[in-house]
Design an enzyme around this catalytic site. Structure first.
Site, mmCIF file in Angstrom:
data_model
loop_
_atom_site.group_PDB
_atom_site.id
_atom_site.type_symbol
_atom_site.label_atom_id
_atom_site.label_comp_id
_atom_site.label_asym_id
_atom_site.label_seq_id
_atom_site.Cartn_x
_atom_site.Cartn_y
_atom_site.Cartn_z
ATOM 1 N N THR A 194 -22.672 27.294 55.775
ATOM 2 C CA THR A 194 -22.890 26.345 54.678
ATOM 3 C C THR A 194 -22.265 26.876 53.390
ATOM 4 O O THR A 194 -22.609 26.417 52.303
ATOM 5 C CB THR A 194 -24.393 26.104 54.450
ATOM 6 O OG1 THR A 194 -25.041 27.368 54.219
ATOM 7 C CG2 THR A 194 -25.027 25.415 55.639
ATOM 8 N N HIS A 222 -20.161 18.355 54.295
ATOM 9 C CA HIS A 222 -20.424 19.121 53.063
ATOM 10 C C HIS A 222 -21.619 18.533 52.295
ATOM 11 O O HIS A 222 -21.509 18.146 51.141
ATOM 12 C CB HIS A 222 -19.186 19.145 52.161
ATOM 13 C CG HIS A 222 -19.163 20.345 51.255
ATOM 14 N ND1 HIS A 222 -18.031 21.063 51.005
ATOM 15 C CD2 HIS A 222 -20.145 20.948 50.537
ATOM 16 C CE1 HIS A 222 -18.295 22.058 50.173
ATOM 17 N NE2 HIS A 222 -19.586 22.003 49.875
ATOM 18 N N ARG A 274 -22.204 43.419 50.220
ATOM 19 C CA ARG A 274 -21.417 44.498 49.616
ATOM 20 C C ARG A 274 -22.295 45.705 49.289
ATOM 21 O O ARG A 274 -21.865 46.849 49.380
ATOM 22 C CB ARG A 274 -20.717 43.997 48.349
ATOM 23 C CG ARG A 274 -19.489 43.146 48.623
ATOM 24 C CD ARG A 274 -18.767 42.786 47.356
ATOM 25 N NE ARG A 274 -19.561 41.937 46.475
ATOM 26 C CZ ARG A 274 -19.152 41.494 45.294
ATOM 27 N NH1 ARG A 274 -17.965 41.843 44.836
ATOM 28 N NH2 ARG A 274 -19.913 40.701 44.570
ATOM 29 N N ILE A 323 -28.679 32.473 47.735
ATOM 30 C CA ILE A 323 -28.830 31.568 48.875
ATOM 31 C C ILE A 323 -29.209 32.339 50.129
ATOM 32 O O ILE A 323 -30.091 31.931 50.884
ATOM 33 C CB ILE A 323 -27.543 30.743 49.087
ATOM 34 C CG1 ILE A 323 -27.306 29.816 47.899
ATOM 35 C CG2 ILE A 323 -27.631 29.932 50.384
ATOM 36 C CD1 ILE A 323 -25.979 29.088 47.922
ATOM 37 N N GLU A 347 -10.896 21.028 54.094
ATOM 38 C CA GLU A 347 -11.599 19.818 53.640
ATOM 39 C C GLU A 347 -10.690 18.961 52.765
ATOM 40 O O GLU A 347 -9.914 19.499 51.971
ATOM 41 C CB GLU A 347 -12.837 20.213 52.828
ATOM 42 C CG GLU A 347 -13.965 20.759 53.671
ATOM 43 C CD GLU A 347 -15.216 21.008 52.854
ATOM 44 O OE1 GLU A 347 -15.424 20.308 51.843
ATOM 45 O OE2 GLU A 347 -15.983 21.900 53.216
ATOM 46 N N GLY A 357 -26.942 37.018 48.615
ATOM 47 C CA GLY A 357 -27.192 36.635 47.236
ATOM 48 C C GLY A 357 -28.393 35.710 47.158
ATOM 49 O O GLY A 357 -29.289 35.744 47.996
ATOM 50 N N ARG A 382 -18.347 28.362 52.620
ATOM 51 C CA ARG A 382 -17.007 27.812 52.481
ATOM 52 C C ARG A 382 -16.301 27.942 53.826
ATOM 53 O O ARG A 382 -16.416 28.962 54.512
ATOM 54 C CB ARG A 382 -16.205 28.545 51.401
ATOM 55 C CG ARG A 382 -16.617 28.236 49.978
ATOM 56 C CD ARG A 382 -16.236 26.814 49.591
ATOM 57 N NE ARG A 382 -16.485 26.535 48.185
ATOM 58 C CZ ARG A 382 -17.608 26.002 47.707
ATOM 59 N NH1 ARG A 382 -18.601 25.717 48.554
ATOM 60 N NH2 ARG A 382 -17.744 25.759 46.421
#
Length: 333
Positions: free
Chosen positions: A243, A295, A183, A163, A274, A161, A245
């Site tokens: 970076t 994070h 995808r 990022i 987390e 995407g 999840r």
């Protein structure tokens, strides 16, 4: 007669400029102590508010939403990811959810690139040597603190995407060959610009990469996408950077494989539970096998202010009867 300002409950401390503007525009209840709200406090908030502005630390589940009052119609999330919000339950109650797409792209890509450099080149190990024993170090040696170059290596990006593409642009400048799993393949012109090779099979890509970068969102479909089975496909001398999840990787399997030498190392800015961090990962970090960050991927002044500005725009648009520009739709999840 002036229209009554909507009651907006903000769950965490935001930049002063954003909080000031919210007070000007809305009846804003701020969290100046920045203490995370409990589930009971979140339920109390949605019972009285018109709008809730949560952050990633808030779990807005169906139980919280069951307490929603008649005026509660908008969750204006402070951040891009909405995996902490039960969007389906919100939609079922006629509650709109918005996020802040696009704001964190460049900052998160910067941090991804930093970890891609830090892990193979042992940067945190080297820095730690100079902060121990009053800065004593034995001096330069041809065989001391050797890492691995990244120039010419293959980078596999999982999730192409905004990022992922920003990471690819940076990585190309460092001489990395770009591969990706998504995808759907990118448009041909984008693929050509990035000189990127598409793999429809994640398993096949994993087995061929020198470095892997996780840049996909956390959804039910991506939970433990890098499972123990898939991690065993990765080359022993490869590095993994995350970076996105923490839940996308089976963290226990990752730690075990690094500990036993089945993987070369990892750079992690996110964790599966987390703010808790696995003791195994902490042990590996002390041994120089992994680089761990708390994070920090989007932690820039600019990003936090832009995120807050987007939240305000979404609230204003919704309250003016318009469709918010960053509305989250079921098809996006």
């Amino acid at each position: 007669m002036a229209r009554k300002k909507p009651l907006v409950v903000v769950t965490r401390k935001l930049p002063d400029t954003i909080e000031t503007r919210m007070r000007e525009l809305f009846d804003a209840r701020l969290n100046v102590e920045d203490t995370p709200l409990s589930q009971a406090q979140l339920a109390e908030a949605v019972a009285v508010a018109d709008v809730l502005v949560p952050a990633i630390t808030d779990r807005i589940d169906a139980e919280v939403l069951a307490s929603a009052g008649p005026n509660f119609k908008l969750i204006a999330n402070f951040g891009n990811g909405v995996d902490h919000i039960d969007v389906a339950a919100a939609m079922a109650r006629g509650i709109t959810v918005t996020n802040t797409r696009g704001v964190l792209t460049e900052d998160t890509a910067d941090m991804t690139m930093a970890l891609i450099l830090a892990v193979p080149r042992r940067l945190t190990e080297g820095a730690a040597i100079l902060t121990q024993d009053d800065g004593f170090w034995p001096g330069w040696s041809p065989t001391w603190m050797l890492g691995h170059r990244i120039w010419g290596k293959r980078l596999g990006i999982i999730g192409m995407g905004r990022i992922g593409q920003a990471v690819a642009r940076r990585a190309r400048a460092f001489g990395l060959q770009i591969h990706y799993h998504n995808r759907h393949p990118l448009p041909p012109q984008v693929e050509e610009e990035l000189e990127a090779t598409y793999w429809d099979s994640l398993d096949q890509m994993l087995a061929r990469m020198d470095i892997l970068s996780v840049n996909c969102p956390h959804t039910p479909a991506t939970y433990h996408l890098l499972s123990a089975r898939r991690l065993k496909l990765v080359r022993r001398d490869a590095y993994i950077v995350n970076t996105a999840r923490g839940e996308v990787i089976d963290e226990s399997a990752l730690a075990r494989m690094i500990e036993t030498g089945e993987l070369a190392g990892a750079g992690l800015d996110v964790f599966e539970r987390e703010p808790a961090v696995s003791p195994k990962l902490l042990k590996l970090a002390r041994a120089g096998k992994v680089v761990l960050l708390p994070h920090m991927g989007s932690a820039t002044v600019e990003a936090r202010i832009e995120t807050g500005e987007k939240v305000i725009v979404n609230i204003q648009a919704f309250m003016d009867g318009h469709r918010p520009p960053d509305r989250v739709l079921a098809a996006m999840l």
